[in-house]
Design an enzyme around this catalytic site. Structure first.
Site, PDB file in Angstrom:
ATOM      1  N   HIS A  50      -0.972  -6.168 -20.837  1.00 58.32           N
ATOM      2  CA  HIS A  50       0.840  -6.252 -20.681  1.00 58.32           C
ATOM      3  C   HIS A  50       1.050  -5.212 -21.426  1.00 58.32           C
ATOM      4  O   HIS A  50       1.267  -5.797 -22.814  1.00 58.32           O
ATOM      5  CB  HIS A  50       1.095  -7.408 -20.646  1.00 58.32           C
ATOM      6  CG  HIS A  50       0.602  -8.329 -19.551  1.00 58.32           C
ATOM      7  ND1 HIS A  50       1.358  -8.464 -18.275  1.00 58.32           N
ATOM      8  CD2 HIS A  50      -0.294  -9.373 -19.382  1.00 58.32           C
ATOM      9  CE1 HIS A  50       0.785  -9.276 -17.453  1.00 58.32           C
ATOM     10  NE2 HIS A  50      -0.157  -9.796 -18.238  1.00 58.32           N
ATOM     11  N   PHE A  52       3.974  -3.775 -22.103  1.00 56.69           N
ATOM     12  CA  PHE A  52       5.310  -4.238 -22.725  1.00 56.69           C
ATOM     13  C   PHE A  52       5.015  -5.722 -23.427  1.00 56.69           C
ATOM     14  O   PHE A  52       5.414  -5.651 -24.587  1.00 56.69           O
ATOM     15  CB  PHE A  52       6.328  -4.427 -21.652  1.00 56.69           C
ATOM     16  CG  PHE A  52       7.814  -5.244 -22.111  1.00 56.69           C
ATOM     17  CD1 PHE A  52       8.207  -4.531 -23.260  1.00 56.69           C
ATOM     18  CD2 PHE A  52       7.936  -6.279 -21.765  1.00 56.69           C
ATOM     19  CE1 PHE A  52       9.428  -5.370 -23.822  1.00 56.69           C
ATOM     20  CE2 PHE A  52       8.991  -6.958 -22.085  1.00 56.69           C
ATOM     21  CZ  PHE A  52       9.709  -6.534 -23.231  1.00 56.69           C
ATOM     22  N   LYS A 195       8.777   1.635 -12.215  1.00 59.62           N
ATOM     23  CA  LYS A 195       9.130   2.678 -13.166  1.00 59.62           C
ATOM     24  C   LYS A 195       9.505   2.351 -14.615  1.00 59.62           C
ATOM     25  O   LYS A 195      10.087   2.872 -15.329  1.00 59.62           O
ATOM     26  CB  LYS A 195      10.465   3.393 -12.764  1.00 59.62           C
ATOM     27  CG  LYS A 195      10.187   3.861 -11.180  1.00 59.62           C
ATOM     28  CD  LYS A 195      11.563   4.615 -10.872  1.00 59.62           C
ATOM     29  CE  LYS A 195      11.359   5.371  -9.395  1.00 59.62           C
ATOM     30  NZ  LYS A 195      10.161   6.129  -9.231  1.00 59.62           N
ATOM     31  N   LEU A 436      18.135 -22.392 -13.495  1.00 68.83           N
ATOM     32  CA  LEU A 436      18.747 -21.975 -12.366  1.00 68.83           C
ATOM     33  C   LEU A 436      18.009 -21.002 -11.476  1.00 68.83           C
ATOM     34  O   LEU A 436      17.732 -19.946 -12.217  1.00 68.83           O
ATOM     35  CB  LEU A 436      20.089 -21.846 -12.034  1.00 68.83           C
ATOM     36  CG  LEU A 436      21.056 -23.118 -12.589  1.00 68.83           C
ATOM     37  CD1 LEU A 436      22.468 -22.802 -13.169  1.00 68.83           C
ATOM     38  CD2 LEU A 436      21.149 -24.247 -11.827  1.00 68.83           C
TER      39      LEU A 436
END
Ligand SMILES: CCCCCCCCCCCCCC(=O)SCCNC(=O)CCNC(=O)[C@H](O)C(C)(C)COP(=O)(O)OP(=O)(O)OC[C@H]1O[C@@H](n2cnc3c(N)ncnc32)[C@H](O)[C@@H]1OP(=O)(O)O
Length: 436
Positions: A50, A52, A195, A436
């Protein structure tokens, strides 16, 4: 559940790369059945690198999934003066905007973006269709920060192409009160996917949250990211089985006819518990007390003040329905239950355009058996023409799901904390928080 296709490789026009110099890997998901659990088409696996998330203060798989962890903040707060004052850079043809949710024109744009590009099921048959009224309710709780409602526009056309939001929340984590942001409605236009724009949006909302001296966040997603604190399952209770089968949401069970199925899911025309009625403003103190008492047993739960209960739980037509049981003699409020309304667009159906779904929200049963209370809320949803009633297996929900003819969905919902490590994973029944 998910599959990683490592062959997809690096992407062109990588937004994050232009900012941080990282490369861009992308993965593809596989098909499934019908739960919409915030699962974008690109699904991720546990062992994926990962790019990021590896840079963020969250738990990482390399930390060892079952290894004992410290409990508490991962990074200490910085002085506010050290926080980057300028927004993160976007590619030159895009710009940040604040989406003023009180503005009808802007909400029309937000609605258009989400209703065409937000979460779909794996087979792209259904897509969440959050209404403008719902979004306004979800995004303006007491103390909300308007500039946490972040949009990205194309500079030339001014078209809204991406969105992410935060709202402030006080959350108890194993008895400790933590001020957090709840991050939601992350959405990027389909044409701008893969992107590396999402990491920039997440960093920007993080920056704005930090500027308010808030250092933790919570969020849910259908994708597996580093590292869920809990993984829950959606269960579905058919209210209008014929329509659900017609539109491909559910299938006729083997050896069942349509008329037997309709009979199976039939509900009475009236609620059964004496004193069952819609919540009113005067119930706010009693409901707050009930919720505070009940929620204190969970590892993670909101800290509900009267102001928040009044805001979040007083009924709003087609947004949130809340009911109490008022003892007919003593007039004491003994029980509470609620659901919120989140329809889905039926993407390609000849006969129907929208699936009307109720989602179980917060409940407290102190006198009435929970299963009876839940039967009454199902009756209310049926009377209001909902097609399906959805519930997660959190809190004490497992105790009534099978009894009341809920069936398990295929999707999972993962809960996350940002910059907060838990000493052990949390079971769904230890979760007292609904996002939610
Ligand atoms: C203190 C304050 C902190 C505040 C912040 C707390 C964190 C908040 C976190 C946000 C909570 C949001 C809660 C909700 O709203 S969950 C709902 C998410 N929305 C949807 O599923 C709608 C449909 N999908 C889309 O719009 C896009 O596919 C999205 C926007 C999801 C990703 O766009 P795209 O597909 O074009 O990808 P990319 O190339 O730009 O970027 C790829 C990177 O993004 C990581 N990614 C993908 N999906 C998610 C996801 N759902 N949460 C977090 N990260 C996600 C992915 O792992 C990869 O990073 P890494 O794996 O390489 O490391």
């Amino acid at each position: 559940m998910v599959e990683f296709n490592p062959g997809i490789g690096r992407t062109e026009g990588n937004v994050e790369e232009s900012i941080s110099g990282e490369g861009g890997l992308m993965s593809m998901g596989q098909g499934g059945t019908k739960t919409l659990t915030r699962r974008p088409r690109t699904a991720l696996t546990l062992d994926k690198w990962h790019m990021f998330w590896e840079t963020q203060p969250v738990r990482h798989y390399k930390d060892g999934e079952n290894q004992e962890q410290m409990e508490g903040a991962i990074d200490v707060p910085q002085p506010i003066s050290d926080i980057k004052q300028e927004p993160y850079n976007l590619p030159s043809n895009y710009e940040w905007c604040v989406c003023d949710v009180t503005n009808d024109r802007i909400m029309k744009e937000v609605y258009a973006l989400l209703s065409n590009n937000y979460v779909e099921d794996d087979d792209n048959m259904f897509r969440f269709d959050y209404s403008v009224q719902f979004l306004r309710w979800a995004l303006q709780p007491p103390g909300y920060f308007p500039d946490w409602h972040i949009g990205v526009r194309a500079k030339a056309s001014k078209k809204l192409v991406a969105f992410i939001t935060g709202i402030p929340a006080r959350v108890h984590v194993r008895g400790k009160l933590v001020f957090m942001a709840e991050i939601n409605f992350l959405c990027i236009h389909k044409k701008l996917r893969a992107k590396r724009l999402a990491p920039v949006m997440i960093k920007e909302v993080t920056r704005r949250v930090h500027l308010e001296n808030i250092w933790q966040a919570t969020y849910t997603a259908g994708v597996v990211l580093p590292v869920p604190i809990a993984t829950c399952q959606y269960w579905h209770r058919s209210l209008n089985p014929k329509k659900l089968i017609d539109v491909g949401f559910s299938r006729l069970a083997p050896r069942m006819t349509m008329s037997r199925t309709v009979k199976l899911y039939h509900l009475p025309k009236e609620t059964l518990t004496p004193g069952f009625r819609a919540m009113e403003k005067q119930d706010v103190p009693a409901v707050t007390q009930l919720l505070q008492g009940y929620l204190s047993q969970f590892v993670i739960a909101p800290d509900f003040s009267e102001a928040v209960v009044e805001y979040l739980l007083l009924p709003i037509k087609n947004v949130v329905n809340s009911y109490v049981i008022e003892n007919p003699e003593s007039h004491i409020i003994t029980d509470f239950c609620s659901f919120y309304t989140l329809p889905s667009t039926i993407i390609d159906s000849m006969n129907h355009t929208q699936l009307k779904a109720a989602y179980l929200y917060y409940n407290v049963a102190t006198v009435t058996p929970l299963v009876q209370l839940m039967n009454d809320i199902l009756i209310m949803a049926k009377l209001s023409n909902y097609d399906v009633f959805n519930a997660l297996d959190i809190m004490h929900n497992e105790s009534f799901l099978k009894n009341l003819k809920f069936g398990p969905g295929d999707g999972h919902l993962h809960y996350y904390l940002y910059n907060y490590s838990l000493s052990a994973p949390v079971k769904p029944l230890e979760l007292g928080l609904v996002l939610l």
